[in-house]
Write a protein that holds these residues in place. Structure first.
Motif, PDB file in Angstrom:
ATOM      1  N   THR A 140      19.813  48.462 -13.541  1.00 56.51           N
ATOM      2  CA  THR A 140      18.985  47.345 -14.009  1.00 56.51           C
ATOM      3  C   THR A 140      17.559  47.744 -14.361  1.00 56.51           C
ATOM      4  O   THR A 140      16.892  47.030 -15.116  1.00 56.51           O
TER       5      THR A 140
ATOM      6  N   ARG B 175      24.741  40.114  -2.935  1.00 59.04           N
ATOM      7  CA  ARG B 175      23.810  40.964  -3.666  1.00 59.04           C
ATOM      8  C   ARG B 175      23.557  42.252  -2.874  1.00 59.04           C
ATOM      9  O   ARG B 175      23.450  42.240  -1.657  1.00 59.04           O
TER      10      ARG B 175
ATOM     11  N   HIS C 187       8.126  42.395  -0.434  1.00 55.30           N
ATOM     12  CA  HIS C 187       9.222  41.654  -1.051  1.00 55.30           C
ATOM     13  C   HIS C 187       9.227  40.174  -0.700  1.00 55.30           C
ATOM     14  O   HIS C 187       9.821  39.376  -1.421  1.00 55.30           O
TER      15      HIS C 187
ATOM     16  N   THR D 120       7.578  36.935  -5.726  1.00 57.01           N
ATOM     17  CA  THR D 120       8.720  37.797  -5.981  1.00 57.01           C
ATOM     18  C   THR D 120       9.852  36.921  -6.497  1.00 57.01           C
ATOM     19  O   THR D 120       9.638  35.771  -6.817  1.00 57.01           O
ATOM     20  N   ALA D 121      11.097  37.461  -6.524  1.00 55.18           N
ATOM     21  CA  ALA D 121      12.106  36.772  -7.314  1.00 55.18           C
ATOM     22  C   ALA D 121      13.407  36.294  -6.659  1.00 55.18           C
ATOM     23  O   ALA D 121      14.414  36.329  -7.333  1.00 55.18           O
TER      24      ALA D 121
ATOM     25  N   VAL E  24      13.074  40.238  -4.132  1.00 50.29           N
ATOM     26  CA  VAL E  24      13.327  41.394  -5.001  1.00 50.29           C
ATOM     27  C   VAL E  24      12.220  41.435  -6.039  1.00 50.29           C
ATOM     28  O   VAL E  24      11.621  40.417  -6.374  1.00 50.29           O
TER      29      VAL E  24
ATOM     30  N   THR F 268      12.906  43.477  -8.955  1.00 47.07           N
ATOM     31  CA  THR F 268      13.735  43.554 -10.159  1.00 47.07           C
ATOM     32  C   THR F 268      15.051  42.861  -9.860  1.00 47.07           C
ATOM     33  O   THR F 268      15.548  42.913  -8.736  1.00 47.07           O
ATOM     34  N   THR F 269      15.618  42.197 -10.839  1.00 51.09           N
ATOM     35  CA  THR F 269      16.786  41.360 -10.586  1.00 51.09           C
ATOM     36  C   THR F 269      17.986  41.808 -11.416  1.00 51.09           C
ATOM     37  O   THR F 269      17.873  42.632 -12.320  1.00 51.09           O
ATOM     38  N   GLU F 270      19.149  41.201 -11.094  1.00 52.87           N
ATOM     39  CA  GLU F 270      20.371  41.437 -11.856  1.00 52.87           C
ATOM     40  C   GLU F 270      20.573  40.378 -12.929  1.00 52.87           C
ATOM     41  O   GLU F 270      21.574  40.393 -13.644  1.00 52.87           O
ATOM     42  N   GLN F 271      19.649  39.434 -13.025  1.00 51.57           N
ATOM     43  CA  GLN F 271      19.790  38.329 -13.962  1.00 51.57           C
ATOM     44  C   GLN F 271      19.328  38.738 -15.362  1.00 51.57           C
ATOM     45  O   GLN F 271      18.239  39.301 -15.525  1.00 51.57           O
TER      46      GLN F 271
ATOM     47  N   SER G 109      10.073  40.333 -11.452  1.00 51.21           N
ATOM     48  CA  SER G 109       9.279  39.349 -10.729  1.00 51.21           C
ATOM     49  C   SER G 109       7.933  39.099 -11.393  1.00 51.21           C
ATOM     50  O   SER G 109       7.425  39.911 -12.169  1.00 51.21           O
TER      51      SER G 109
END
Length: 663
Positions: free
Chosen positions: A166, A203, A436, A461-462, A465, A467-470, A485
């Motif tokens: 990712t 996740r 985080h 943050t998100a 995280v 960085t995300t998988e979305q 994020s």
């Protein structure tokens, strides 16, 4: 983050400034024409004006999503977890498969009785009150993520239990001032199950964080220039996505000429110490498909760190992912005033008080650091989101304690207005869970903002995280990219852009970026990475006497803009033994090739200067002959500056940064 003016949020000002720079960078304007705010350039903080001028001097602007945090899905498709593991296996010369190495890593989350017998397990060392430990601190054992050891993520690349790359991350900003290494270069893999919206409990992330050696450490950070040039070149608007994709793949798997590849068995903790690199996991895997019989206890977000260790050759070669403590994450019980653990006693009485000056020095979260450091035995074995396990506020408490008093005494001696709670908050922000999930009180509530004593706070943050998988549409590259994020876009990436630009454009001698370059027979000198105007360090000056000459090495003016005055940013300590008379600072210049030797170039009284922050100091106008000599063709290479501090004894520390010649 840089200081800003007015009531607008820092993020909005940054976006406005950078939007202006992008539009202006291609225009033939001079610095005098620049007015990003639509008014007088003085409306911007000095650092922003300097940054704007630097970015206009680059051949093209730095694009953060091309040169610092790359998440375009097409580019990332060239990176697979199987290829990374296979390269490490090939380098180690071991008779493993990528599946076996993956399973061994995941098996560390299970007890030995239930494990595969491939390597360490979480109950190898049990301490009182725990089912397992790392570094002498308790950890959750077992964890549901251990069931990944029974799965094959490579059998079907589209399956939920497969992993997808990712993020590629450029962390040149982590290269130390002495250039001992060239920073960290990361690739993030995420379990595909997390790509499904709402799959919050399915996740898992595996992050390979390689420390890249500097092949010519004698050159300092300058030895890393090809690396910085490479990443900067990815912002070149003439380069296609396909070209960048191939270049990044080669950089990670093959390396630049003279440099090892990023993906190398020695870059993930084989070498001990803070610069050894690591593999990290960010885990939240808890759902019916991974619950055992009997069920594994509830699983919370958990961050763990591993060292990839290898030894031997031939049939005796080994390659093992070994659990390690999490760096820069002191265990929360160390802050507990009631703890009688020997480590906690030392931490409260000696270790943490010694860190206060450095934690208090910076006003930018990007520059917070634990220096001079503390024993690694104090680092926690894992870092969790839950409120009490890693929440320093919960153990530090709100009442009177010896540690709180010690922190306050250090702050008072510095003349700092920060509070002990803000210092503990800064320490928490450096920890895994604090970065985080930056909660701000003892309850662990993410709705309470973390107070760091800065103008700006850590962005969201998100969650938990960066960085995300979305996936989202990619307005820069086209196609899709993985979302990141707000903390990255608003806080971390802008800082890393500045570090890159400063390195590409600024003179390391005049920026005090090279340890040991400036010398003194009277003062105590060192580089400081907290109080900084540009780049990654300034020059800290301790003044045990009344006169201190600070002398530069010879340097060239090639590439410098030459004005008629020497200017420098100066920090005067707010805690002065004689507030009514601080002293004065004078500067001398030498250009022996032009017949100029120790020419007096100005004097500035220090008493009226605002204390406790960097101030722009400008000396008298240089003689025309001196200015002409500085800009002669060819440019002189034997220029030397000398700053003389005539001050009250022990009135420092003082800090110098960003010397320039300007009108």
């Amino acid at each position: 983050m840089r200081p800003h003016v007015g009531s607008a949020p820092a993020g909005a000002l940054r976006r406005a400034r950078r939007a202006a720079l992008v539009s202006l960078a291609m225009l033939p304007v001079s610095c005098a024409d620049l007015s990003p705010t639509g008014g007088d350039p003085a409306d911007l903080a000095e650092g922003d004006v300097a940054s704007a001028a630097q970015e206009l001097s680059l051949a093209f602007p730095i694009e953060g999503r091309k040169s610092l945090v790359v998440t375009n899905a097409d580019i990332l498709s060239a990176f697979t977890l199987k290829d990374v593991l296979q390269q490490l296996i090939d380098q180690a010369g071991v008779s493993l498969t990528p599946l076996q190495l993956f399973q061994q890593l995941m098996d560390t989350n299970r007890k030995a009785a239930d494990g595969l017998g491939l390597g360490p397990n979480c109950d190898d060392v049990v301490i009182p009150g725990s089912d397992g430990s790392i570094n002498g601190w308790p950890i959750d054992c077992p964890r549901a993520v251990g069931f990944e050891a029974d799965r094959d993520p490579f059998a079907d690349e589209t399956a939920d239990n497969a992993y997808v790359a990712t993020t590629l991350s450029n962390r040149f900003d982590l290269a130390p001032p002495d250039g001992a290494n060239c920073g960290e270069y990361r690739v993030v893999f995420a379990r595909r199950s997390g790509m499904t919206p709402g799959a919050f409990q399915l996740r898992n992330f595996i992050i390979f964080e390689a420390r890249l050696p500097n092949p010519t450490p004698s050159l300092g950070r300058e030895g890393c220039r090809p690396i910085v040039d490479f990443w900067y070149g990815l912002s070149d608007p003439s380069k296609s996505l396909a070209t960048r994709k191939d270049a990044l793949h080669d950089f990670y798997f093959d390396g630049l000429p003279g440099f090892e590849p990023v993906i190398h068995i020695d870059h993930y903790g084989q070498n001990t110490g803070p610069f050894g690199g690591q593999i990290r996991t960010n885990e939240f895997l808890f759902a019916p498909e991974v619950v055992g019989d009997p069920p594994v206890p509830f699983t919370t977000w958990n961050l763990r760190e591993f060292r990839l260790l290898h030894s031997g050759s031939g049939t005796s070669a080994t390659l093992v992912a070994t659990p390690s403590f999490v760096k820069d994450t002191p265990a929360a019980p160390l802050f507990d005033p009631a703890s009688t653990d020997a480590r906690a006693v030392t931490f409260r009485s000696t270790s943490f008080p010694s860190l206060v000056e450095r934690l208090a020095a910076a006003d930018d979260i990007n520059r917070f650091a634990f220096e001079p450091g503390y024993p690694t035995t104090m680092n926690a074995g894992e870092s969790q989101m839950i409120g009490l396990q890693n929440n320093y506020f919960a153990t530090f408490g709100s009442g009177t304690s010896a540690l709180r008093t010690s922190i306050q005494n250090k702050l008072t001696a510095m003349g700092s207005t920060l509070t002990p709670d803000q210092i503990v908050g800064r320490a928490f922000s450096l920890s895994c869970s604090g970065c985080h999930e930056p909660i701000g009180d003892a309850t662990g509530s993410p709705t309470v903002e973390l107070d760091l004593g800065t103008t700006d706070t850590l962005a969201k943050t998100a969650p938990f995280v960066q960085t995300t998988e979305q996936l989202e549409s990619d307005p820069i590259e086209g196609g899709q990219r993985f979302a990141i994020s707000e903390a990255l876009t608003e806080v971390f990436i802008p800082f890393r852009e500045d570090v890159m630009a400063d390195f590409l454009l600024n003179n390391p001698i005049l920026g005090f970026e090279k340890p040991g370059a400036w010398t003194s027979t009277q003062a105590q000198l060192s580089v400081h990475t907290g109080r900084v105007v540009e780049g990654i360090s300034s020059l800290q000056i301790l003044t045990p006497g009344t006169f201190h000459a600070i002398v530069s090495p010879n340097f060239s003016t090639a590439g410098l803009t030459i004005g008629d005055k020497i200017t420098v940013d100066l920090f005067v300590s707010p805690a002065q033994p004689n507030p009514s008379w601080v002293g004065n600072l004078e500067v001398l210049i030498s250009i022996p090739s032009a017949g100029i030797n120790n020419q007096w170039a100005g004097n500035v009284p220090l008493t009226p200067i605002t204390r406790g922050s960097f101030q722009r100091i400008q000396f008298a106008s240089l003689p025309t002959a001196t200015k002409n000599a500085l800009s002669a063709t060819p440019r002189p290479t034997d220029v030397k500056l000398q700053f003389n501090f005539n001050v009250t004894s022990d009135s420092g520390p003082y800090y110098l940064d960003n010397v320039r010649f300007e009108n």
